[in-house]
Design a protein around this motif. Sequence first.
Motif, PDB file in Angstrom:
ATOM      1  N   ALA A 117       0.827  -1.200   0.000  1.00  0.00           N
ATOM      2  CA  ALA A 117       0.000   0.000   0.000  1.00  0.00           C
ATOM      3  C   ALA A 117       0.867   1.257   0.000  1.00  0.00           C
ATOM      4  N   ILE A 118       1.944   1.250   0.779  1.00  0.00           N
ATOM      5  CA  ILE A 118       2.848   2.399   0.844  1.00  0.00           C
ATOM      6  C   ILE A 118       3.532   2.648  -0.495  1.00  0.00           C
ATOM      7  N   LEU A 119       3.904   1.564  -1.185  1.00  0.00           N
ATOM      8  CA  LEU A 119       4.721   1.669  -2.409  1.00  0.00           C
ATOM      9  C   LEU A 119       3.902   1.698  -3.691  1.00  0.00           C
ATOM     10  N   ALA A 120       2.593   1.719  -3.576  1.00  0.00           N
ATOM     11  CA  ALA A 120       1.720   1.572  -4.746  1.00  0.00           C
ATOM     12  C   ALA A 120       1.987   2.607  -5.826  1.00  0.00           C
ATOM     13  N   ASP A 121       2.383   3.810  -5.444  1.00  0.00           N
ATOM     14  CA  ASP A 121       2.564   4.885  -6.422  1.00  0.00           C
ATOM     15  C   ASP A 121       4.006   5.054  -6.882  1.00  0.00           C
ATOM     16  N   ASP A 122       4.874   4.140  -6.501  1.00  0.00           N
ATOM     17  CA  ASP A 122       6.285   4.236  -6.889  1.00  0.00           C
ATOM     18  C   ASP A 122       6.660   3.009  -7.716  1.00  0.00           C
ATOM     19  N   PRO A 123       6.675   3.106  -9.032  1.00  0.00           N
ATOM     20  CA  PRO A 123       6.926   1.947  -9.890  1.00  0.00           C
ATOM     21  C   PRO A 123       8.349   1.400  -9.800  1.00  0.00           C
ATOM     22  N   ARG A 124       9.247   2.139  -9.170  1.00  0.00           N
ATOM     23  CA  ARG A 124      10.630   1.668  -9.049  1.00  0.00           C
ATOM     24  C   ARG A 124      10.871   0.922  -7.745  1.00  0.00           C
ATOM     25  N   THR A 125       9.803   0.607  -7.043  1.00  0.00           N
ATOM     26  CA  THR A 125       9.928  -0.143  -5.795  1.00  0.00           C
ATOM     27  C   THR A 125       8.911  -1.277  -5.767  1.00  0.00           C
ATOM     28  N   THR A 126       9.191  -2.270  -4.938  1.00  0.00           N
ATOM     29  CA  THR A 126       8.211  -3.319  -4.673  1.00  0.00           C
ATOM     30  C   THR A 126       8.577  -3.982  -3.354  1.00  0.00           C
ATOM     31  N   ILE A 127       7.663  -4.773  -2.843  1.00  0.00           N
ATOM     32  CA  ILE A 127       7.924  -5.575  -1.655  1.00  0.00           C
ATOM     33  C   ILE A 127       7.311  -6.941  -1.868  1.00  0.00           C
ATOM     34  N   LEU A 128       8.028  -7.972  -1.454  1.00  0.00           N
ATOM     35  CA  LEU A 128       7.506  -9.321  -1.632  1.00  0.00           C
ATOM     36  C   LEU A 128       7.728 -10.139  -0.376  1.00  0.00           C
ATOM     37  N   ARG A 129       6.881 -11.151  -0.236  1.00  0.00           N
ATOM     38  CA  ARG A 129       6.997 -12.034   0.915  1.00  0.00           C
ATOM     39  C   ARG A 129       7.892 -13.202   0.556  1.00  0.00           C
ATOM     40  N   ALA A 130       9.009 -13.306   1.255  1.00  0.00           N
ATOM     41  CA  ALA A 130       9.949 -14.390   0.994  1.00  0.00           C
ATOM     42  C   ALA A 130      10.874 -14.527   2.201  1.00  0.00           C
ATOM     43  N   ASP A 131      11.600 -15.631   2.229  1.00  0.00           N
ATOM     44  CA  ASP A 131      12.443 -15.993   3.361  1.00  0.00           C
ATOM     45  C   ASP A 131      13.911 -15.759   3.021  1.00  0.00           C
ATOM     46  N   PHE A 132      14.614 -15.024   3.860  1.00  0.00           N
ATOM     47  CA  PHE A 132      16.039 -14.766   3.688  1.00  0.00           C
ATOM     48  C   PHE A 132      16.818 -16.054   3.450  1.00  0.00           C
ATOM     49  N   PHE A 133      16.375 -17.148   4.081  1.00  0.00           N
ATOM     50  CA  PHE A 133      17.105 -18.406   4.008  1.00  0.00           C
ATOM     51  C   PHE A 133      16.735 -19.244   2.784  1.00  0.00           C
ATOM     52  N   GLN A 134      15.981 -18.652   1.885  1.00  0.00           N
ATOM     53  CA  GLN A 134      15.691 -19.262   0.586  1.00  0.00           C
ATOM     54  C   GLN A 134      16.160 -18.288  -0.502  1.00  0.00           C
ATOM     55  N   PRO A 135      17.479 -18.051  -0.583  1.00  0.00           N
ATOM     56  CA  PRO A 135      17.991 -17.011  -1.482  1.00  0.00           C
ATOM     57  C   PRO A 135      17.610 -17.192  -2.941  1.00  0.00           C
ATOM     58  N   ASP A 136      17.545 -18.421  -3.415  1.00  0.00           N
ATOM     59  CA  ASP A 136      17.214 -18.630  -4.830  1.00  0.00           C
ATOM     60  C   ASP A 136      15.781 -18.195  -5.133  1.00  0.00           C
ATOM     61  N   ASP A 137      14.883 -18.342  -4.154  1.00  0.00           N
ATOM     62  CA  ASP A 137      13.502 -17.890  -4.341  1.00  0.00           C
ATOM     63  C   ASP A 137      13.435 -16.374  -4.476  1.00  0.00           C
ATOM     64  N   ILE A 138      14.340 -15.677  -3.799  1.00  0.00           N
ATOM     65  CA  ILE A 138      14.376 -14.212  -3.876  1.00  0.00           C
ATOM     66  C   ILE A 138      15.086 -13.761  -5.140  1.00  0.00           C
ATOM     67  N   LEU A 139      16.269 -14.301  -5.369  1.00  0.00           N
ATOM     68  CA  LEU A 139      17.089 -13.862  -6.497  1.00  0.00           C
ATOM     69  C   LEU A 139      16.441 -14.177  -7.841  1.00  0.00           C
ATOM     70  N   GLY A 140      15.619 -15.218  -7.892  1.00  0.00           N
ATOM     71  CA  GLY A 140      14.964 -15.582  -9.143  1.00  0.00           C
ATOM     72  C   GLY A 140      13.534 -15.105  -9.250  1.00  0.00           C
ATOM     73  N   ASN A 141      13.054 -14.383  -8.237  1.00  0.00           N
ATOM     74  CA  ASN A 141      11.676 -13.904  -8.250  1.00  0.00           C
ATOM     75  C   ASN A 141      11.452 -12.920  -9.400  1.00  0.00           C
ATOM     76  N   ALA A 142      10.316 -13.035 -10.082  1.00  0.00           N
ATOM     77  CA  ALA A 142      10.040 -12.209 -11.266  1.00  0.00           C
ATOM     78  C   ALA A 142      10.044 -10.720 -10.938  1.00  0.00           C
ATOM     79  N   GLU A 143       9.484 -10.342  -9.794  1.00  0.00           N
ATOM     80  CA  GLU A 143       9.459  -8.926  -9.418  1.00  0.00           C
ATOM     81  C   GLU A 143      10.862  -8.406  -9.138  1.00  0.00           C
ATOM     82  N   VAL A 144      11.694  -9.254  -8.537  1.00  0.00           N
ATOM     83  CA  VAL A 144      13.069  -8.851  -8.256  1.00  0.00           C
ATOM     84  C   VAL A 144      13.838  -8.674  -9.557  1.00  0.00           C
TER      85      VAL A 144
END
Length: 271
Positions: A117-144
Amino acid sequence: MTETPSWVTPDVDTERPSIARLYDYLLGGTHHLEVDRRLGREAIKAAPGLVLLIRENRKFLRRAVRYALEQGVDQFLDIGSGIPTRGSIHETARKAGSDARVVYVDVDPVAVSHGRAILADDPRTTILRADFFQPDDILGNAEVVELIDFTRPVALLVLNMIHFFPDAKVRPALARYRDTLAPESLLMLSVATDDTTEAGAIDTLYQKEYTEFTLRSRAEITALFDGFEFVEPGVVYPPQWRPTDPDRVTRSPERYSSLVGVGRVPREPVP
């Protein structure tokens, strides 16, 4: 009976304190539950300087972000970000006149839903739900991948989170992120230390809720930067890291009970 806030969704654990909601409480935010507030009050009682520490860590974040921008690093990956409220990365970057791209990551559903909700108006930012200890899930995430170009330098931030977990979990994850980062990328850490008079009380308190909570020595925190070159002044207390006004740095920095540092991925591997 306390009414459940409207932002509490079915996937929110209301029986156990959340790291993200706890820090939101300590920062003076509004997205926390009584279970978080109770732990927060106990933590402040055990360590009266805790609120000041959280604020000093926020100041460190802003100085570190400005440093990164000065070095030409305009991509940020903040893992364990919590709710991206006042003084966060994108706000600091925009105030500095930068169109930096920022990805926030947290495992807490409240942090993510409110962050969107905070970032909705800023297209150069995003936030996603993921676990630090699953780095491949973060590094390969489409939004990332859409926002972050890992062939260019990236600033990776892991603040106020690592001390909730032991080295056996933390160091392999950090190594995976390090091996993905391009030369001149930056690692920014803030980690609770046992080098303080309040360490014992904090350790006892947090161990009740977070059994893996691990206070570290300066040497152990320094070791987390394996494979990185230190940016001066190395591992220090938050107010000591490149202060805007060195003359106003406190004479008792150890009362802040955490250490911070910034490391750089070298152009050649560290021997």
